[in-house]
Design a protein around this motif. Structure first.
Motif, short mmCIF file in Angstrom:
data_model
loop_
_atom_site.label_atom_id
_atom_site.label_comp_id
_atom_site.label_asym_id
_atom_site.label_seq_id
_atom_site.Cartn_x
_atom_site.Cartn_y
_atom_site.Cartn_z
N PRO A 71 28.91 42.68 27.56
CA PRO A 71 28.77 41.76 26.45
C PRO A 71 29.45 40.42 26.74
O PRO A 71 30.44 40.37 27.49
N LEU A 72 28.92 39.34 26.14
CA LEU A 72 29.50 38.01 26.34
C LEU A 72 30.93 37.99 25.80
O LEU A 72 31.17 38.38 24.66
N LYS B 202 24.08 23.62 16.81
CA LYS B 202 22.69 24.07 16.66
C LYS B 202 21.85 23.84 17.93
O LYS B 202 20.70 24.29 18.00
N GLU B 203 22.43 23.18 18.93
CA GLU B 203 21.70 22.97 20.18
C GLU B 203 21.65 24.23 21.05
O GLU B 203 20.98 24.27 22.07
N ILE B 204 22.36 25.26 20.60
CA ILE B 204 22.27 26.51 21.39
C ILE B 204 22.05 27.72 20.48
O ILE B 204 22.59 27.79 19.37
N ILE B 205 21.20 28.62 20.96
CA ILE B 205 21.00 29.89 20.26
C ILE B 205 21.40 31.01 21.22
O ILE B 205 21.01 31.00 22.40
N LEU B 206 22.16 31.95 20.73
CA LEU B 206 22.61 33.07 21.56
C LEU B 206 22.17 34.38 20.90
O LEU B 206 22.44 34.59 19.72
N THR B 207 21.50 35.23 21.66
CA THR B 207 21.18 36.57 21.13
C THR B 207 21.73 37.61 22.12
O THR B 207 21.81 37.34 23.32
N PRO B 208 22.11 38.77 21.60
CA PRO B 208 22.78 39.77 22.46
C PRO B 208 21.81 40.66 23.25
O PRO B 208 21.69 41.85 22.97
N HIS B 209 21.12 40.07 24.22
CA HIS B 209 20.18 40.81 25.09
C HIS B 209 19.19 41.63 24.26
O HIS B 209 19.13 42.85 24.37
#
Ligand SMILES: NC(=O)c1ccc[n+]([C@@H]2O[C@H](COP(=O)([O-])OP(=O)(O)OC[C@H]3O[C@@H](n4cnc5c(N)ncnc54)[C@H](O)[C@@H]3O)[C@@H](O)[C@H]2O)c1
Ligand SMILES: O=C(O)[C@H](O)COP(=O)(O)O
Length: 526
Positions: free
Chosen positions: A260-261, A271-278
């Motif tokens: 995990p990150l 808001k310039e980045i979106i992160l989802t957990p794989h």
């Protein structure tokens, strides 16, 4: 009964299939030391991306026959270590293609319209319409890096949204790219011209940190980059710096260098980045697909059948396997038979692939023949994964010849083994696409299906010999199920192939070769 360990979360559809042939233990979140401690009890291990299957774990898995990865990437498995141990590693190459492609497409749109942050702001009680003015994808340029299964689907959908498509993939043809409506370009040009860059490549030494400070500097200041492929393809420190400095417009990441990150600069961006957990493969549909696909392969391997998507058996894809499966059985039977006829240590195996078998796809038949040949020496320890390595280590020289001309059968396989005790050969074919027939033994034409216990004699074709052999076998209470003589000329040398109901009792071979006219006799168990 076999035992299967499921160490990551797998859909019940897969567990149900495994339960038909094995006791299934689902143990999630095991620490490496815990896995090492218990893996020795299991015949199969089923995982997703969370379990790291290291060399240490593979070595502790003394009973392991198969590692099944319910998904695409096997970068969490030490495949070379598994291959050395003869453990099949299988995956599901297509089960989550659509899910991963749709996640990438969702990321493109979500990033363009700031959906995650807009949603969070409304949920916080705000009604801010000014901070979330987005961009359209229509008529924008999408750069697809890796035009394989997922990249192709992303390209196809993006095309229908009116995007212009550039692609970089050194392993696909211009024709294929054009079919998908993509212009194949060099990577630098893609970086310079794309408004969106989506990565769909494996993580390899060449692709690690493909996106770094230097390549980020080549992109448009408005460029948005999407990674739903593998962590580590993007240098996260360089990406965070580029986003902070406004050198690129945005990023959407589903995969990370370390998962995990953990603590990361990426979390502090706006808001310039979106992160989802794989989450690329995390749809109900994909999870059912991959669970069924991989569980079926584990079941097949535990039942002694080949797997359709083994990553460590060269040339054995699902389409090839479907076509070759009956011929693989033929190759293995002939390998086993010629190995027993040759006796002693085999030094050279000549394999002639004839008719429809003389194609480039027939490499698995060579592996199957070697598996059969080595069975007497290695028993269950030899399989499709390690047969070639084992043969090489034993100094067996394999000579392959191909002859596309068709004679009596659509395809025949001829094996000739030369060893310390001489040379023997067998030829076989399929009748009605599935039924194995031996069509030649040591150059003598016959036509018999192989059976579990067989007796072959080399004898002079002369009156009375069959009767004498029959009486002798009868006196040892051996029942003959079928018998056939193969000869080239009348009253010349001949071969007799007998199927018998039980193994030959000790010492009877010595009696058989005392029968006048019989020069040699061989018993085999297939
Ligand atoms: N996020 C997720 O949950 C998720 C789900 C499924 C797959 N994936 C990952 O997505 C990636 C793509 O999967 P796929 O099923 O499309 O694989 P694929 O094998 O069908 O396609 C990969 C493509 O990358 C190309 N390629 C290889 N090296 C390259 C390079 N150096 N530069 C450019 N192109 C290169 C290949 O020629 C191939 O066409 C893999 O890394 C896979 O592990 C992630
Ligand atoms: O390689 C894959 O199939 C994806 O990364 C999915 O991984 P997961 O099965 O852990 O969701």
């Amino acid at each position: 009964m076999s035992k299967v360990l499921v160490s990551d979360s797998i859909d019940q559809a897969g567990i149900d299939i495994l339960s038909q042939v094995a006791t299934v233990d689902v143990k999630l979140g095991l620490k490496p030391a815990e896995l090492i401690e218990i893996i020795g009890e299991y015949d199969a291990l089923m995982i997703r991306s969370s379990t790291r299957v290291t060399q240490e774990i593979i070595e502790a898995g003394t009973q392991l026959k198969i590692i099944g990865r319910a998904g695409v990437g096997v970068d969490n498995v030490d495949v070379p270590a598994a291959t050395r141990r003869g453990i099949v590693v299988v995956n599901s190459p297509e089960g989550n293609t659509i899910a991963a492609a749709e996640h990438a497409l969702a990321m493109i749109l979500a990033l363009s319209r700031h959906i995650p942050d807009a949603n969070a702001s409304v949920k916080r009680g705000a009604w801010d319409r000014n901070s979330f003015v987005g961009a359209e994808v229509y008529k924008k340029t999408l750069g697809v890096v890796g035009l394989g299964k997922i990249g192709s689907h992303v390209a196809a959908v993006a095309k229908t949204m009116g995007m212009k498509l550039l692609a970089y993939d050194p392993f696909i043809s211009t024709d294929r790219a054009e079919q998908l409506g993509c212009q194949l370009v060099e990577l630098d040009l893609l970086f310079q011209q794309a408004d969106y860059i989506t990565l769909h490549i494996p993580k390899t030494p060449e692709t690690t940190h493909l996106i770094n400070a230097t390549t980020l500097a080549k992109m448009k200041p408005t460029a948005r980059i999407i990674n739903c492929a593998r962590g580590g393809i993007i240098d996260e420190v360089a990406l965070a710096a580029a986003l902070k400095a406004g050198k690129i417009g945005g990023a959407a990441l589903d995969v990370f260098e370390s998962e995990p990150l953990g603590e990361s600069e990426l979390r502090s961006l706006g808001k310039e980045i979106i992160l989802t957990p794989h989450l690329g493969a995390s749809t109900a549909e994909a999870q059912v697909n991959v669970a069924i696909d991989v569980a079926e392969q584990i079941r097949d391997v535990l039942l002694g059948l080949p797997a359709r998507s083994a990553v460590n058996i060269p040339g054995l894809g699902p389409d090839v396997l479907e076509e070759l499966k009956p011929y693989m059985q033929l190759a293995e039977t002939l390998g086993n038979l010629v190995g027993q006829l040759a006796g002693g240590r085999v030094e050279v195996l000549n394999i002639r692939l004839q008719g429809e078998l003389a194609t480039n796809k027939s490499q698995p038949l060579v592996v199957a023949a070697l598996k059969g040949l080595l069975f007497q020496a290695l028993r269950e320890r030899v399989n499709y994964v390690n047969a070639s390595i084992e043969a090489k280590e034993r100094g067996i020289r394999v000579i392959e010849t191909r002859d596309a001309s068709i004679r009596d059968y659509a395809g025949t396989l001829h094996l000739e083994a030369t060893g310390t005790l001489g040379t023997h050969s067998v030829t076989g074919a399929l009748l009605g696409e599935r039924e194995i027939h031996l069509t030649d033994v040591d150059g003598f034409p016959i036509n018999v299906p192989p059976s579990k216990y067989m007796l072959f004699t080399l004898h002079r074709d002369m009156p009375g010999i069959i009767g004498k052999l029959g009486s002798l076998l009868g006196s040892f209470n051996v029942n003959i199920a079928s018998m056939q003589v193969g000869r080239k000329i009348v009253r010349g040398d001949a071969v007799m192939a007998l199927s018998i109901d039980d193994p030959l009792p000790e010492g009877i071979l010595d009696e058989i070769i005392k029968v006048p006219g019989i020069r040699d006799a061989y018993t085999v168990t297939l």
